[in-house]
Design an enzyme around this catalytic site. Structure first.
Site, PDB file in Angstrom:
ATOM      1  N   SER A   1      -9.628   1.646   3.065  1.00 49.69           N
ATOM      2  CA  SER A   1      -8.773   2.399   2.179  1.00 49.69           C
ATOM      3  C   SER A   1      -7.718   1.574   1.447  1.00 49.69           C
ATOM      4  O   SER A   1      -7.131   2.061   0.482  1.00 49.69           O
ATOM      5  CB  SER A   1      -8.077   3.500   2.980  1.00 49.69           C
ATOM      6  OG  SER A   1      -7.233   2.925   3.958  1.00 49.69           O
TER       7      SER A   1
ATOM      8  N   LYS B   1       0.848  -1.203   0.000  1.00 47.82           N
ATOM      9  CA  LYS B   1       0.000   0.000   0.000  1.00 47.82           C
ATOM     10  C   LYS B   1       0.877   1.245   0.000  1.00 47.82           C
ATOM     11  O   LYS B   1       1.878   1.313   0.725  1.00 47.82           O
ATOM     12  CB  LYS B   1      -0.887  -0.029   1.248  1.00 47.82           C
ATOM     13  CG  LYS B   1      -1.889   1.117   1.346  1.00 47.82           C
ATOM     14  CD  LYS B   1      -2.709   0.987   2.627  1.00 47.82           C
ATOM     15  CE  LYS B   1      -3.814   2.024   2.725  1.00 47.82           C
ATOM     16  NZ  LYS B   1      -4.621   1.865   3.963  1.00 47.82           N
TER      17      LYS B   1
ATOM     18  N   SER C   1      -9.665  -0.699   7.337  1.00 42.27           N
ATOM     19  CA  SER C   1      -9.151  -0.568   5.973  1.00 42.27           C
ATOM     20  C   SER C   1      -8.436  -1.772   5.376  1.00 42.27           C
ATOM     21  O   SER C   1      -8.122  -1.759   4.190  1.00 42.27           O
ATOM     22  CB  SER C   1      -8.217   0.634   5.891  1.00 42.27           C
ATOM     23  OG  SER C   1      -8.995   1.796   5.745  1.00 42.27           O
TER      24      SER C   1
HETATM   25  N1  GLN Z   1     -13.014   4.098   6.753  1.00 42.91           N
HETATM   26  C1  GLN Z   1     -12.430   4.502   7.998  1.00 42.91           C
HETATM   27  C2  GLN Z   1     -11.983   5.939   7.877  1.00 42.91           C
HETATM   28  O1  GLN Z   1     -12.252   6.521   6.897  1.00 42.91           O
HETATM   29  C3  GLN Z   1     -11.261   3.606   8.334  1.00 42.91           C
HETATM   30  C4  GLN Z   1     -10.103   3.853   7.449  1.00 42.91           C
HETATM   31  C5  GLN Z   1      -8.900   3.054   7.826  1.00 42.91           C
HETATM   32  O2  GLN Z   1      -8.982   2.025   8.475  1.00 42.91           O
HETATM   33  N2  GLN Z   1      -7.752   3.563   7.409  1.00 42.91           N
HETATM   34  O3  GLN Z   1     -11.379   6.484   8.737  1.00 42.91           O
END
Ligand code: GLN
Length: 484
Positions: free
Chosen positions: A158, A83, A182
């Site tokens: 994400s 990532k 994410s």
């Molecule tokens: N969707 C959640 C957020 O927007 C979690 C994102 C994540 O785990 N990086 O914060």
């Protein structure tokens, strides 16, 4: 020799075995995934950066090391995707943000260093929501990644790029990060396995920070063995991250031992996770998966996690507060893109104004507000207290059960653009993954069934803090015995 199409079908553990038995080479595996990337990634847009030359050079050295004999780490010569929020020397790191355009880290994240020491091959960096803020990968400043099961739908986020890279056979495994879901949610939406270790297991050194008390690196793979192997390789104490725990890491580098059945295993079914608003097919599939565990001998226990309903608001106080502090370092001076070089104040304003996207700005504003004098006690401090209650819910539940089973996400993959104008709807995607993040406990998403449109559904198994050695064998037993 095996063809490219059959090579890319192998799981990471199978690819590793094929290398060990001399049935293929790292160069062949790397060429196979690079060719798959050139065929499929034009449509899928999972990668922000592909490094064919570097990957082939690493693969060549891996093959030479293997030919020299001796014993080798099972990741030697295996092509992986990372990532784009982890620093990896020799490749750009953007965190999906314009503000980091052109930034090239001069060092590796510890998780990357450990993979590099094991001899893994890095094919490229994968797309992410900007600074990992999002659940669909649509918040990337660069491109929209598509779900391989339906190109009109999101891959989740994400870590959407990493989940797609694995689901579409463009890498044998990948690293993502999970702050509130994410790794698990995109794995669920793409039909692969995603694992978030306990907070403190994997070093955050070299991971571009979002919310430091929640961020955790996690692997994505096609099987439990694959994520377990990656987990054992990257986890463990790191002097460069004081939040890493000294606890010994369970060694899954040669696979996870499945249990003969689930006799004696107590599976908690948290009542607060089966609520209105969940897609009926998701609930039905997860209930059937839980029933399957019972048929294998598990005892099902109804458990109560009474503070679950506060997880979402608590997370959306704590995560933006930490993000607003972490993102203060992007001022146009030290990293990435810079605007208006003549006047310092304009440089700050314009670099940040043009560099950050809408969701990141929303979080910075929320975070600075809740941390400001007069509001700190009412919001931030209160959220920390509620977080403690959520953590206690889990501690109490794990006195009665070994794992908890519930959906990973309330829905299967949704249509591109369908939630981008409604942040709350987007935030609700993580309703079942946020509590484990706030509590710091490990959780894994496993594919179970598909819905009537053929879209994957994920089962989430949650373990107790540092209980990976209990959680992963249960997950593998489920995986081996469950028929779709
Ligand atoms: N969707 C959640 C957020 O927007 C979690 C994102 C994540 O785990 N990086 O914060």
């Amino acid at each position: 020799m095996m063809s490219n199409t059959s090579l890319i079908q192998l799981s990471l553990s199978q690819a590793s075995q094929a290398l060990r038995q001399g049935e293929t080479s790292s160069v062949a595996l790397t060429e196979a995934v690079l060719s798959q990337i050139s065929q499929a990634d034009g449509r899928l847009q999972a990668f922000l950066h592909v490094s064919a030359e570097q990957a082939l050079a690493q693969a060549t050295s891996a093959d030479q090391a293997r030919q020299a004999g001796g014993t080798h780490h099972p990741l030697l010569g295996i092509p992986l995707a990372i990532k784009d929020i982890l620093c990896l020397q020799g490749m750009p790191a953007t965190a999906g943000s314009r503000i980091l355009q052109g930034y090239r880290p001069v060092y590796d994240a510890t998780a990357v260093t450990r993979l590099r020491q094991a001899g893994a091959v890095f094919v490229g960096k994968t797309n992410t929501d900007e600074f990992a803020m999002g659940s669909s990968t649509e918040n990337s400043a660069y491109q929209v990644t598509r779900n391989p099961h339906d190109l009109e739908r999101v891959p989740g986020g994400s870590s959407g790029g990493s989940a797609v890279a694995v689901a579409a056979h463009m890498a044998f495994g990948a690293l993502g990060t999970d702050t509130g879901g994410s790794v698990r949610q995109p794995a669920s939406l793409c039909g692969v396995v995603g694992f978030k270790p306990s907070y403190g297991r994997v070093s955050r050194w070299g991971v571009i920070a979002f919310a430091s008390s929640l961020d955790q690196v996690g692997p994505i793979g096609r099987t439990v063995d694959d994520v377990a192997l990656l987990f054992s390789t990257i986890a463990g104490h790191d002097p460069l991250d004081s939040t890493t725990a000294p606890n010994p890491v369970p060694d899954f580098t040669h696979g996870v031992s499945a249990l003969p059945d689930l006799t004696g295993v107590r599976v908690g079914v948290p009542r607060q996770y089966f609520i209105e608003g969940i897609q009926p097919e998701v609930e039905a599939a997860v209930r059937r998966a839980i029933e399957h565990m019972r048929a294998l001998g598990a005892t099902l226990v109804d458990v109560d996690l009474p503070h679950t309903e506060y997880a979402l608001p608590t997370y959306y106080i704590i995560a933006p507060a930490e993000a607003s502090a972490n993102l203060a370092r992007y001022d146009g001076v030290r990293f990435g893109s810079r605007q208006a070089e003549t006047d310092l104040w304009a440089l700050y304003e314009q670099s940040r104004g043009l560099g950050f996207g809408a969701e990141v700005k929303r979080r910075i504003m929320l975070g600075t507000y809740t941390l400001s004098a007069g509001y700190y006690d009412a919001y931030y401090l209160k959220a920390q207290q509620v977080r403690t209650l959520i953590k206690r819910d889990f501690e109490q539940a794990f006195q009665q059960v070994d794992v908890m089973a519930c959906p990973t996400a309330p829905t299967t993959a949704f249509k591109l653009g369908s939630k981008t104008n409604d942040p709350l709807q987007m935030y609700l995607e993580d309703i079942f993954t946020l509590p484990a993040s706030l509590a710091g406990v490990p959780a894994i998403s496993l594919p179970c069934e598909t819905d009537s449109q053929g879209l994957p559904i994920g089962l989430q198994l949650i373990g107790s803090a540092f209980g990976e050695a209990r959680l992963l064998p249960i997950a593998k037993t489920f995986e081996l015995t469950y028929q779709n």
